[in-house]
Each structure stands twice: as structure tokens, then as C-alpha cells.
Design a protein around this motif. Sequence first.
Motif, PDB file in Angstrom:
ATOM      1  N   ILE A 326       0.820  -1.212   0.000  1.00  0.00           N
ATOM      2  CA  ILE A 326       0.000   0.000   0.000  1.00  0.00           C
ATOM      3  C   ILE A 326       0.860   1.270   0.000  1.00  0.00           C
ATOM      4  O   ILE A 326       0.577   2.219  -0.731  1.00  0.00           O
ATOM      5  N   LEU A 327       1.942   1.252   0.786  1.00  0.00           N
ATOM      6  CA  LEU A 327       2.761   2.464   0.943  1.00  0.00           C
ATOM      7  C   LEU A 327       4.083   2.401   0.186  1.00  0.00           C
ATOM      8  O   LEU A 327       4.845   3.367   0.191  1.00  0.00           O
ATOM      9  N   GLY A 328       4.347   1.275  -0.463  1.00  0.00           N
ATOM     10  CA  GLY A 328       5.560   1.178  -1.283  1.00  0.00           C
ATOM     11  C   GLY A 328       6.849   1.158  -0.481  1.00  0.00           C
ATOM     12  O   GLY A 328       7.927   1.462  -1.012  1.00  0.00           O
ATOM     13  N   ILE A 329       6.776   0.772   0.795  1.00  0.00           N
ATOM     14  CA  ILE A 329       7.989   0.671   1.627  1.00  0.00           C
ATOM     15  C   ILE A 329       8.539  -0.738   1.470  1.00  0.00           C
ATOM     16  O   ILE A 329       8.081  -1.685   2.102  1.00  0.00           O
ATOM     17  N   LEU A 330       9.528  -0.860   0.595  1.00  0.00           N
ATOM     18  CA  LEU A 330      10.062  -2.180   0.253  1.00  0.00           C
ATOM     19  C   LEU A 330      11.250  -2.578   1.116  1.00  0.00           C
ATOM     20  O   LEU A 330      11.464  -3.758   1.379  1.00  0.00           O
ATOM     21  N   ASP A 331      12.052  -1.611   1.532  1.00  0.00           N
ATOM     22  CA  ASP A 331      13.226  -1.887   2.363  1.00  0.00           C
ATOM     23  C   ASP A 331      13.163  -0.975   3.585  1.00  0.00           C
ATOM     24  O   ASP A 331      13.499   0.205   3.517  1.00  0.00           O
ATOM     25  N   GLU A 332      12.745  -1.538   4.709  1.00  0.00           N
ATOM     26  CA  GLU A 332      12.548  -0.725   5.915  1.00  0.00           C
ATOM     27  C   GLU A 332      13.868  -0.217   6.492  1.00  0.00           C
ATOM     28  O   GLU A 332      13.882   0.722   7.284  1.00  0.00           O
ATOM     29  N   LYS A 333      14.984  -0.837   6.113  1.00  0.00           N
ATOM     30  CA  LYS A 333      16.290  -0.391   6.618  1.00  0.00           C
ATOM     31  C   LYS A 333      16.744   0.908   5.971  1.00  0.00           C
ATOM     32  O   LYS A 333      17.523   1.654   6.544  1.00  0.00           O
ATOM     33  N   THR A 334      16.271   1.176   4.752  1.00  0.00           N
ATOM     34  CA  THR A 334      16.747   2.355   4.028  1.00  0.00           C
ATOM     35  C   THR A 334      15.651   3.360   3.707  1.00  0.00           C
ATOM     36  O   THR A 334      15.949   4.506   3.364  1.00  0.00           O
ATOM     37  N   GLU A 335      14.392   2.979   3.800  1.00  0.00           N
ATOM     38  CA  GLU A 335      13.270   3.842   3.423  1.00  0.00           C
ATOM     39  C   GLU A 335      13.159   5.046   4.368  1.00  0.00           C
ATOM     40  O   GLU A 335      13.128   4.903   5.591  1.00  0.00           O
ATOM     41  N   LYS A 336      13.077   6.244   3.803  1.00  0.00           N
ATOM     42  CA  LYS A 336      13.003   7.475   4.596  1.00  0.00           C
ATOM     43  C   LYS A 336      11.590   7.791   5.075  1.00  0.00           C
ATOM     44  O   LYS A 336      11.389   8.665   5.915  1.00  0.00           O
ATOM     45  N   ASN A 337      10.609   7.075   4.559  1.00  0.00           N
ATOM     46  CA  ASN A 337       9.216   7.336   4.929  1.00  0.00           C
ATOM     47  C   ASN A 337       8.817   6.643   6.230  1.00  0.00           C
ATOM     48  O   ASN A 337       7.686   6.778   6.682  1.00  0.00           O
ATOM     49  N   ILE A 338       9.733   5.884   6.820  1.00  0.00           N
ATOM     50  CA  ILE A 338       9.404   5.145   8.039  1.00  0.00           C
ATOM     51  C   ILE A 338      10.458   5.415   9.102  1.00  0.00           C
ATOM     52  O   ILE A 338      11.648   5.572   8.796  1.00  0.00           O
ATOM     53  N   SER A 339      10.008   5.502  10.352  1.00  0.00           N
ATOM     54  CA  SER A 339      10.940   5.580  11.476  1.00  0.00           C
ATOM     55  C   SER A 339      10.459   4.616  12.556  1.00  0.00           C
ATOM     56  O   SER A 339       9.285   4.242  12.605  1.00  0.00           O
ATOM     57  N   PHE A 340      11.393   4.215  13.412  1.00  0.00           N
ATOM     58  CA  PHE A 340      11.121   3.200  14.416  1.00  0.00           C
ATOM     59  C   PHE A 340      11.233   3.809  15.807  1.00  0.00           C
ATOM     60  O   PHE A 340      12.186   4.526  16.102  1.00  0.00           O
ATOM     61  N   VAL A 341      10.266   3.493  16.650  1.00  0.00           N
ATOM     62  CA  VAL A 341      10.227   4.062  18.000  1.00  0.00           C
ATOM     63  C   VAL A 341      10.137   2.918  19.004  1.00  0.00           C
ATOM     64  O   VAL A 341       9.242   2.061  18.904  1.00  0.00           O
ATOM     65  N   SER A 342      11.057   2.909  19.957  1.00  0.00           N
ATOM     66  CA  SER A 342      11.073   1.853  20.964  1.00  0.00           C
ATOM     67  C   SER A 342       9.743   1.781  21.701  1.00  0.00           C
ATOM     68  O   SER A 342       9.117   2.804  22.007  1.00  0.00           O
ATOM     69  N   GLY A 343       9.327   0.559  22.025  1.00  0.00           N
ATOM     70  CA  GLY A 343       8.041   0.343  22.672  1.00  0.00           C
ATOM     71  C   GLY A 343       7.922   0.901  24.071  1.00  0.00           C
ATOM     72  O   GLY A 343       6.811   0.955  24.612  1.00  0.00           O
TER      73      GLY A 343
END
Length: 404
Positions: A326-343
Motif C-alpha cells: 500500500i505504501l511502497g515501503i520495500l526496504d525498511e532499513k533504508t526507506e526514509k518514509n518510516i521511522s522506528f520508535v522503541s516500545g
Amino acid sequence: MATIRPFKAIRPNRDKAHLVASRSYLTYSQETLKEKLENNPYTFLRIINPEYNKQNKKSGIEKFKLVKKKFIEFREKGYLVQDEKPAFYLYQQQKGQHIFEGIIAATSIEDYNDGFIKIHEDTITKREEMFKDYLNVTGFNADPVLLSYKDDEKINNLISKKQSTRPEYEFTTTNKVLHKLWIINDNDCINTIISSFEDIDSIYIADGHHRTASSALLAKIKNIEEDSNLNYFMSFLISEKQLNIINFNRLIKNLKKLSATDFLEKIAVNFDIKKSVDISPKNKDEIGMYLQGESYLLTAKKGSYPEDCVNRLDPVILSKNILSPILGILDEKTEKNISFVSGDTPLCDLKTAVDNAKNAVAFILKPIPVEALKKIAENGKIMPPKSTYIEPKLRSGLTIYSID
């Protein structure tokens, strides 16, 4: 059979342990890092940042040489001293309600190469090479790899007995974590620990895949005698019952020109969507979502993912059904459209990150159980990036393993 052995740690004197030991420099803000480097002459951060007060800093091999020079300087000044007898080190960390305790030891690289030490993460070749060069030039390792094993009563009893004595170190750091360390250097206890781990079937890397891989790579290149320190790496062995596995949540900056309505319609193909006051997922195949001021719980429909130990993980379900198609995020390690936040970041902070329009949507995932992590490792599978944040996180420089 786990092969471990005691070693002669290089470590701070009792009165300086709280000043030397540091978190990873990546966890400090620039302001805090600057303050510690400028005002604490004993911090281990000065060893790994030898040119902290210079404008033009060296990198690569040249920087590693300066790290070794600073390390030697700390030893010459008596800030760091090597133990005369090989020892195991009992380490305990108390963070809030969590108490972590285990054995710091030298662990066999051969066990890692033979697959007895099991992994659940891929390593990046470039990082392996960088850490290998770092070890080769500096000649030491200051960060134990976190290894877990099935709870063992004999080891637990030995730990409890040792804890009745005075620790070598006992201090609380500014993040309100209590640290204690005991030295185990009598032959009877050493032999008990060695034999106890020989009876353990499998151990698992909880944190430190790159450190282990780079140690193995260096040992292979050096091709040295079997008894060399190079054939072992420093580890912190802890019962799997004590691990605190925290999830990583996802923030997505934009919806790729989709409206919120269109986005929800596309998600509904593979998920049942329910508005909810509680955004924290609890049930199987359930993922939390915060979008345009509304909280949702998404439940993956039956058949939306293959039933195997990796594909049933929430991060994979999210990636294969929403992020990628849906969002075209194919590589989560390099994609700038996603960020990760500790739980352990409050959910209100994630909501604020969406409400202030800096992000379009937040996804909240459940922590992955230790049994799922073990099953992945036992089946030779790999977890997707940023699936887990595993505690405890040890301080650098509390025990240092020499490979020279």
C-alpha cells in the motif's frame, strides 16, 4: 554443550567504576555527550572518542589507532587495571522492576561457527568488516554480547550464593539503573560454571550479532592457535526468563498521496478494522493504528499471511500487507518514509507525532515472545529489521576483554 572460560578482565578500580562505565555513545544527545567528554576525565567515552575536542577528526583505521593509544593511556594512568587471575564476573542490573543477572565470560567462537550459538538477525557485511578492523587494531572488546540460555537451577544457586558477598562494584547511574559486579575467581566456582554450561543444549544471541560475527571473522583471518583469546568473544550469559523484550513501533511520514479513507479501504482487504479507545494490541494478529486523531485495532484476516514462524510475526504481517503493497515501503532499513520508535516510548508521544502533522500514521506492535525468537533461530530463519529491542543493555568499559 556451551564452551565458556574465565578471562583476565581489564577494568576500572572500584572507586572509578561509576565514572568509567558508559552507555553506547549513540544513546547520548550531543549536548550530554559533550558535557561528559569535557567534564569526566575517566569516562570510557574518551577512549572511543579520542578526538572529541578537535575539529577535523580521523576515521577508519586511523581513528582506531587513536582509540588504542587512548586505551593504553588509560592503562598507564591506572584508570584501567588487568586482573591477575582469570575470572568469571557476576553482573546484576536493576532497572525499575526488572532485575537482570548473569555471568560475563569468554565464549567460544567455534560454537558460533558450528551453529550451537543460534542467531535470529542478519548481519551487514560492511559493518562486520568495520568491527573486525576495530578489534584487530585496538586489540580489545569492551561490550559483551548478550547471550540467553534456558533457565538452569545449578547456575541460579551459584549466582544466589555469590550475591550474599560484597560486590566489587555497586553504583547507580543517572538513568536510575543500579549496577553490581562480583568477581568469581576461585577454582571450585569456576569449574562449576564451566560444567554447568557444558550441559546446556543451546544458547541464543539476544543482542550483538555484528560483534559476534566480526569476532568470528577476525579469528578466521588470523588463523591462530586454539587457546588464543581471539578464538573467544566476551559475552554476558543470562537466563532467557530474565530478558525484557520490547517492541518497536512504526511512524509513517506520509500516505503516498492516499486519503485516510482510501488508506483504510485498502487496509480492509486483509484486516478487520475496529475503532478503539485502547490502542495497545493484545490479541493474536492484532496491530494498533493511530490515524487522523482516531485509534484503531487491526486484526489480520485468516489467510492473509503464511503460517510459519517468521510470517506470523506482527512486523512481517504489517510489512507484507500494508507497508509494502500500500505504501511502497520495500526496504525498511533504508526507506526514509518510516521511522522506528522503541516500545517503552509513551503512546501519547506517538499520537503527538501524528497530531502535529510530522507523521501521517503510527502503528503499534506487540513485543515478540522469547519462544518465538528461539523458534526463528532454531529454524535458521531471520527476523525483519527493528523487530525487537532487548534488555539488558550493558555499560561499555565495565569489563574489557583483551585479544592481543
